[in-house]
Enzyme design. Structure first.
Site, short mmCIF file in Angstrom:
data_model
loop_
_atom_site.label_atom_id
_atom_site.label_comp_id
_atom_site.label_asym_id
_atom_site.label_seq_id
_atom_site.Cartn_x
_atom_site.Cartn_y
_atom_site.Cartn_z
N HIS A 76 46.33 23.98 35.04
CA HIS A 76 47.35 24.80 35.69
C HIS A 76 47.68 24.17 37.04
O HIS A 76 46.88 23.42 37.60
CB HIS A 76 46.83 26.22 35.90
CG HIS A 76 46.72 27.01 34.64
ND1 HIS A 76 46.53 28.37 34.63
CD2 HIS A 76 46.77 26.64 33.33
CE1 HIS A 76 46.48 28.80 33.39
NE2 HIS A 76 46.61 27.77 32.58
N CYS B 128 46.43 33.30 37.59
CA CYS B 128 45.71 33.92 36.49
C CYS B 128 44.23 34.03 36.87
O CYS B 128 43.80 33.56 37.93
CB CYS B 128 45.87 33.08 35.22
SG CYS B 128 44.98 31.51 35.27
N GLU C 237 47.67 25.30 40.04
CA GLU C 237 46.67 25.56 41.09
C GLU C 237 45.46 24.66 40.93
O GLU C 237 44.95 24.11 41.91
CB GLU C 237 46.19 27.02 41.03
CG GLU C 237 47.29 28.04 41.19
CD GLU C 237 47.84 28.59 39.88
OE1 GLU C 237 48.11 29.79 39.81
OE2 GLU C 237 48.02 27.79 38.92
N CYS D 174 42.42 30.58 37.53
CA CYS D 174 42.77 29.98 38.82
C CYS D 174 42.22 30.81 39.98
O CYS D 174 41.80 30.25 40.99
CB CYS D 174 44.28 29.82 38.92
SG CYS D 174 44.90 28.61 37.71
#
Length: 160
Positions: free
Chosen positions: A61, A91, A63, A94
């Site tokens: 992701h 999410c 992040e 993360c």
């Protein structure tokens, strides 16, 4: 010793625009357009965009990518005094990394009603059991961030 975080809200839009540019890079590669930058002492030390499809890595992701890059850049797995700018509400995966990395502040653009854990699906960052507190601010350039996601998914539906 690192100085306390001074929040300069005038910089929030600037850094969110950097994250939006990264989201566009990801979209050009067929990835869901989410971008992130990690800022420490007023400088971007980590950049990332979603790339789980192209890297065959479900943890890639935006992040995650930005935090990993920042940790390498500053030669430390802890990122005290830093701010993470991300175009979409984080999410749970993360959010856990953000806490473990000791990111001090998260600024996100659009909310994520299906999986966001800052406010949409619970308030992860305010849980009592956490050993680190993260400041959260949402809605920075929310319309632009949301529009990038909407346009991406609209184009994807039209291709089908």
């Amino acid at each position: 010793m690192r100085q306390p975080l001074i929040i300069d809200r005038s910089q929030d839009q600037h850094f969110m625009r950097e994250a939006l540019a990264l989201a566009a890079e990801g979209a050009a590669l067929g990835e869901v357009p989410v971008g992130a930058v990690l800022v420490q002492d007023g400088q971007i030390v980590g950049r990332g965009f979603n790339c789980p499809i192209s890297t065959h890595d479900p943890s890639a992701h935006a992040e995650m990518v930005a935090i990993r890059a920042a940790a390498l850049a500053v030669d430390n797995y802890r990122l005290p005094g830093s701010t993470l700018y991300v175009t979409l509400e984080p999410c749970s995966m993360c959010a856990g990394l953000i806490v473990h990395a000791r990111v001090q502040r998260v600024v996100y653009g659009a909310t994520e009603p299906k999986a966001g854990v800052a406010i949409s699906r619970g308030q992860f960052f305010s849980q009592e059991f956490l050993n680190h507190r993260v400041l959260i601010e949402g809605g920075v350039l929310a319309e632009e961030c949301g529009a990038a996601l909407s346009a991406f998914f609209k184009a994807r539906r039209e291709q089908r």
